[in-house]
Design an enzyme around this catalytic site. Structure first.
Site, PDB file in Angstrom:
ATOM      1  N   SER A  34       0.821  -1.215   0.000  1.00 50.98           N
ATOM      2  CA  SER A  34       0.000   0.000   0.000  1.00 50.98           C
ATOM      3  C   SER A  34       0.853   1.262   0.000  1.00 50.98           C
ATOM      4  O   SER A  34       0.633   2.183  -0.790  1.00 50.98           O
ATOM      5  CB  SER A  34      -0.922  -0.006   1.219  1.00 50.98           C
ATOM      6  OG  SER A  34      -1.796  -1.120   1.178  1.00 50.98           O
ATOM      7  N   GLU A  54       9.072  -5.458  -6.814  1.00 44.11           N
ATOM      8  CA  GLU A  54       8.239  -6.281  -5.936  1.00 44.11           C
ATOM      9  C   GLU A  54       8.474  -7.741  -6.268  1.00 44.11           C
ATOM     10  O   GLU A  54       8.768  -8.108  -7.409  1.00 44.11           O
ATOM     11  CB  GLU A  54       6.761  -5.927  -6.105  1.00 44.11           C
ATOM     12  CG  GLU A  54       5.775  -6.766  -5.289  1.00 44.11           C
ATOM     13  CD  GLU A  54       6.100  -6.765  -3.801  1.00 44.11           C
ATOM     14  OE1 GLU A  54       6.450  -7.854  -3.298  1.00 44.11           O
ATOM     15  OE2 GLU A  54       6.027  -5.710  -3.165  1.00 44.11           O
ATOM     16  N   CYS A  72      -1.662  -6.229   3.096  1.00 43.38           N
ATOM     17  CA  CYS A  72      -3.078  -5.886   3.269  1.00 43.38           C
ATOM     18  C   CYS A  72      -3.960  -6.544   2.220  1.00 43.38           C
ATOM     19  O   CYS A  72      -4.963  -7.162   2.533  1.00 43.38           O
ATOM     20  CB  CYS A  72      -3.251  -4.368   3.233  1.00 43.38           C
ATOM     21  SG  CYS A  72      -4.979  -3.843   3.374  1.00 43.38           S
ATOM     22  N   CYS A  77      -5.590  -7.535   5.500  1.00 41.91           N
ATOM     23  CA  CYS A  77      -6.910  -6.921   5.715  1.00 41.91           C
ATOM     24  C   CYS A  77      -8.004  -7.453   4.797  1.00 41.91           C
ATOM     25  O   CYS A  77      -9.093  -7.803   5.255  1.00 41.91           O
ATOM     26  CB  CYS A  77      -6.822  -5.408   5.511  1.00 41.91           C
ATOM     27  SG  CYS A  77      -5.281  -4.640   5.989  1.00 41.91           S
ATOM     28  N   LYS A  80      -8.747 -11.341   5.075  1.00 38.53           N
ATOM     29  CA  LYS A  80      -9.275 -11.522   6.435  1.00 38.53           C
ATOM     30  C   LYS A  80     -10.726 -11.071   6.522  1.00 38.53           C
ATOM     31  O   LYS A  80     -11.591 -11.768   7.068  1.00 38.53           O
ATOM     32  CB  LYS A  80      -8.391 -10.729   7.409  1.00 38.53           C
ATOM     33  CG  LYS A  80      -8.821 -10.720   8.871  1.00 38.53           C
ATOM     34  CD  LYS A  80      -9.751  -9.567   9.197  1.00 38.53           C
ATOM     35  CE  LYS A  80      -9.204  -8.208   8.907  1.00 38.53           C
ATOM     36  NZ  LYS A  80      -8.161  -7.745   9.802  1.00 38.53           N
ATOM     37  N   TYR A 212      -5.148  -8.150  17.745  1.00 40.95           N
ATOM     38  CA  TYR A 212      -6.311  -8.139  16.853  1.00 40.95           C
ATOM     39  C   TYR A 212      -6.319  -9.314  15.886  1.00 40.95           C
ATOM     40  O   TYR A 212      -7.386  -9.861  15.577  1.00 40.95           O
ATOM     41  CB  TYR A 212      -6.422  -6.802  16.122  1.00 40.95           C
ATOM     42  CG  TYR A 212      -5.347  -6.522  15.100  1.00 40.95           C
ATOM     43  CD1 TYR A 212      -5.544  -6.840  13.762  1.00 40.95           C
ATOM     44  CD2 TYR A 212      -4.157  -5.909  15.456  1.00 40.95           C
ATOM     45  CE1 TYR A 212      -4.578  -6.574  12.818  1.00 40.95           C
ATOM     46  CE2 TYR A 212      -3.176  -5.643  14.515  1.00 40.95           C
ATOM     47  CZ  TYR A 212      -3.396  -5.974  13.204  1.00 40.95           C
ATOM     48  OH  TYR A 212      -2.426  -5.712  12.259  1.00 40.95           O
ATOM     49  N   ILE A 213      -5.157  -9.762  15.420  1.00 39.56           N
ATOM     50  CA  ILE A 213      -5.129 -10.909  14.510  1.00 39.56           C
ATOM     51  C   ILE A 213      -5.640 -12.158  15.218  1.00 39.56           C
ATOM     52  O   ILE A 213      -6.406 -12.951  14.654  1.00 39.56           O
ATOM     53  CB  ILE A 213      -3.713 -11.130  13.961  1.00 39.56           C
ATOM     54  CG1 ILE A 213      -3.304  -9.962  13.056  1.00 39.56           C
ATOM     55  CG2 ILE A 213      -3.619 -12.443  13.190  1.00 39.56           C
ATOM     56  CD1 ILE A 213      -1.875 -10.017  12.564  1.00 39.56           C
ATOM     57  N   GLU A 216      -9.474 -11.930  15.787  1.00 40.43           N
ATOM     58  CA  GLU A 216     -10.174 -12.012  14.505  1.00 40.43           C
ATOM     59  C   GLU A 216     -10.228 -13.447  13.994  1.00 40.43           C
ATOM     60  O   GLU A 216     -11.289 -13.931  13.555  1.00 40.43           O
ATOM     61  CB  GLU A 216      -9.513 -11.095  13.482  1.00 40.43           C
ATOM     62  CG  GLU A 216      -9.774  -9.617  13.745  1.00 40.43           C
ATOM     63  CD  GLU A 216      -8.942  -8.694  12.888  1.00 40.43           C
ATOM     64  OE1 GLU A 216      -9.267  -7.490  12.848  1.00 40.43           O
ATOM     65  OE2 GLU A 216      -7.955  -9.154  12.258  1.00 40.43           O
ATOM     66  N   ASP A 337       4.888  -0.282   7.625  1.00 46.05           N
ATOM     67  CA  ASP A 337       5.213  -1.177   8.742  1.00 46.05           C
ATOM     68  C   ASP A 337       6.706  -1.362   8.964  1.00 46.05           C
ATOM     69  O   ASP A 337       7.129  -1.688  10.070  1.00 46.05           O
ATOM     70  CB  ASP A 337       4.570  -2.556   8.510  1.00 46.05           C
ATOM     71  CG  ASP A 337       3.067  -2.540   8.711  1.00 46.05           C
ATOM     72  OD1 ASP A 337       2.492  -1.443   8.813  1.00 46.05           O
ATOM     73  OD2 ASP A 337       2.472  -3.630   8.762  1.00 46.05           O
ATOM     74  N   ALA A 375      -9.950  -0.509  13.677  1.00 46.64           N
ATOM     75  CA  ALA A 375     -11.009  -1.477  13.987  1.00 46.64           C
ATOM     76  C   ALA A 375     -10.409  -2.861  14.162  1.00 46.64           C
ATOM     77  O   ALA A 375      -9.397  -3.201  13.542  1.00 46.64           O
ATOM     78  CB  ALA A 375     -12.057  -1.504  12.871  1.00 46.64           C
ATOM     79  N   HIS A 471     -32.787   7.769  13.561  1.00 46.01           N
ATOM     80  CA  HIS A 471     -33.579   6.798  14.320  1.00 46.01           C
ATOM     81  C   HIS A 471     -34.408   5.913  13.390  1.00 46.01           C
ATOM     82  O   HIS A 471     -34.967   6.403  12.421  1.00 46.01           O
ATOM     83  CB  HIS A 471     -34.506   7.540  15.284  1.00 46.01           C
ATOM     84  CG  HIS A 471     -35.292   6.625  16.172  1.00 46.01           C
ATOM     85  ND1 HIS A 471     -34.732   5.984  17.258  1.00 46.01           N
ATOM     86  CD2 HIS A 471     -36.587   6.230  16.106  1.00 46.01           C
ATOM     87  CE1 HIS A 471     -35.651   5.247  17.849  1.00 46.01           C
ATOM     88  NE2 HIS A 471     -36.783   5.379  17.164  1.00 46.01           N
ATOM     89  N   GLU A 476     -27.077   6.523  16.700  1.00 39.30           N
ATOM     90  CA  GLU A 476     -27.660   7.670  17.386  1.00 39.30           C
ATOM     91  C   GLU A 476     -27.296   7.704  18.871  1.00 39.30           C
ATOM     92  O   GLU A 476     -27.386   8.754  19.511  1.00 39.30           O
ATOM     93  CB  GLU A 476     -29.173   7.692  17.222  1.00 39.30           C
ATOM     94  CG  GLU A 476     -29.911   6.565  17.913  1.00 39.30           C
ATOM     95  CD  GLU A 476     -31.430   6.651  17.721  1.00 39.30           C
ATOM     96  OE1 GLU A 476     -31.976   7.758  17.866  1.00 39.30           O
ATOM     97  OE2 GLU A 476     -32.041   5.614  17.411  1.00 39.30           O
TER      98      GLU A 476
END
Length: 498
Positions: A34, A54, A72, A77, A80, A212-213, A216, A337, A375, A471, A476
């Site tokens: 990325s 690459e 990712c 990401c 996953k 988190y990994i 998840e 990273d 998240a 609503h 809300e």
């Protein structure tokens, strides 16, 4: 084209065409994840002549395999999240019965179908990244890059041949790789790379790690029907997140049938006729079909020859950079990273954009790490932005006001699922500014992205209170939390008039 770059913290006088002509490229990028792709194409957009190298594409990375799109897109990401979607249907099938859906007999699941479709999607995205680079005028070179000197990159191609390219600037964007715990039998375990491409869906899964990994994959495998045991060293998973929200996530994981083993480590793995025998530091033993090490990632910096050219790294191999992503060698830069700052894809994109503006756009700009949302895509997900309650107290000059809302979502009131959504706001008592927000519940990430805009704009609690809600919705609740849950004073910070 005249260009500007930072030199000793200032913007240097633009170099002329003659100096640039002595190099093959203005910029050579190592790594097409990325950050590398963003840095390449935005630099090309400013008129720079850019090349990027690459490794050949493969879903599972190695020293010689990678692919355009990076972790990712290929083994992080994106795949996953696809698996999370697949795992979420189990709960939907269960909940649907109270809404009148009659599902007679077993609901069959085809793991290979999901695996096939996941792989097709990452192959498609890999191709898109290549097209983006090509359309931007970036030269793509397949192979592993290493730095020979401050202006030379050597690329080892898949056939073993080597090519050298001279360049005015080098951008390192090689990302990170999953690590393994050094215990007997470690070779029997998998990392997140392999876990996303298992040929067979495990019936019994053991996961080591509390990040988190780990949570998840616990949600994914449990959602797809496996028995899951999650081991981690702390009392709660997700160290670094808000403690109250960590407690909620742990409760939700257990509510979904995941067995938690806090304060427990693994000491040995061995192969048996029944599967993999797992031994814990408490002397317990169990048998699993798969053992996942989700115990962290390490920067991909080993093969770059950094020491020889004077690029400094820290004790874990992360490249040291200044506020503008410049390394200890003035014309070599690093983002993502591999620098071990905030290891999130959108942050790498931000860093790469700032790099391009600084070096080739004549617009020196530092990445802004304040109020970066993130998240955790467990089921249900957790999403946060800004400061946790604990962080706010550490940084606070004033008392902290905490507002929380815990409620049963409307859907659950019909389905009878016992799983509450929880929302939280952390507010500075003196300024009324909202310092942090968190949510555990369905659509948390979608909701938190909007909350992040509010925090970035400096919203106060009064701003939230004056906003009209939608609503009926869970979102809300963020604008209807009127009752203070608690007021907390900064620990060990005596109040003074100074």
């Amino acid at each position: 084209m005249a260009r500007k770059m930072l030199k000793d913290g200032e913007v240097a006088v633009a170099d002329g065409e003659g100096a640039e002509g002595s190099y093959d490229y203005d910029l050579f990028v190592i790594g097409a994840g990325s950050g590398g792709v963003r840095g390449s194409r935005t630099s090309a957009g400013f008129g720079a002549k850019v090349a990027i190298c690459e490794l050949p594409f493969h879903p599972i990375s190695s020293e010689w395999l990678g692919g355009h799109g990076g972790t990712c897109v290929i083994r992080g990401c994106v795949p996953k999240k696809i698996l999370v979607y697949g795992a979420s249907f189990r709960g939907e099938f269960e909940d649907s019965k109270q809404f009148g859906w009659e599902i007679n007999g077993d609901v069959n699941y085809n793991w290979k179908k999901l695996l096939e479709n996941k792989t097709q999607e990452i192959v498609r995205l890999n191709g898109i990244y290549k097209r983006i680079l090509g359309n931007s005028g970036v030269t793509m070179i397949e192979g592993a890059g290493s730095i020979i000197d401050a202006h030379t990159v050597e690329v080892t191609q898949p056939d073993g041949s080597k090519q050298r390219h001279t360049t005015k600037h080098i951008l390192i964007a090689t990302g990170s790789r999953a690590t393994r715990v050094n215990i007997p039998g470690k070779e029997l375990a998998v990392t997140s790379d392999e876990a996303l491409s298992l040929e067979e869906l495990p019936k019994r899964a053991v996961i080591l790690g509390g990040g988190y990994i780990a949570v998840e994959f616990a949600s994914i495998w449990r959602g797809l029907g496996a028995e899951v045991d999650l081991f981690y060293r702390k009392e709660l998973p997700l160290r670094g997140f808000d403690d109250e929200m960590r407690t909620i996530v742990a409760s939700n994981l257990e509510g979904r049938g995941i067995r938690l083993h806090p304060g427990t480590n693994l000491t040995e793995l061995s192969k048996t006729a029944d599967g993999i025998k797992v031994v814990t530091d408490k002397g317990d033993e169990l048998i699993a079909d798969v053992v996942l090490f989700a115990t962290g990632r390490a920067p991909n910096s080993n093969r770059l020859n950094l020491e020889a050219v004077g690029v400094e790294v820290d004790h874990v191999g992360a490249i040291k950079v200044d506020e503008y992503s410049r390394t200890s060698v003035p014309n070599i830069w690093a983002v993502g990273d591999v620098t071990n700052r905030i290891n999130l894809t959108p942050v790498a994109l931000m860093e790469a954009t700032c790099f391009s503006k600084t070096v080739f756009g004549g617009q020196p700009i530092k990445p802004d790490y304040k109020d970066v949302p993130c998240a955790v895509f467990c089921i249900p997900p957790l999403s946060v932005v800004g400061l946790s309650e604990q962080e706010a107290l550490e940084e606070a000059k004033n008392d902290i006001l905490v507002y929380t809302s815990s409620f049963n979502p409307m859907k659950n009131s019909i389905s009878k699922r016992q799983e509450k959504s929880v929302m939280k706001l952390v507010v500075d008592a003196e300024t009324d500014k909202v310092l942090g927000a968190a949510m555990s519940g369905p659509d948390a990430a979608e909701i938190m992205q909007g909350i992040a805009v509010a925090l970035k704009a400096g919203a106060t609690k009064a701003t939230f209170d004056s906003t009209v809600g939608i609503h009926p919705s869970a979102a809300e609740e963020f604008v209807t939390m009127r009752t203070l849950t608690r007021r907390v004073s900064p620990a060990s910070k005596p109040k003074t008039n100074l």
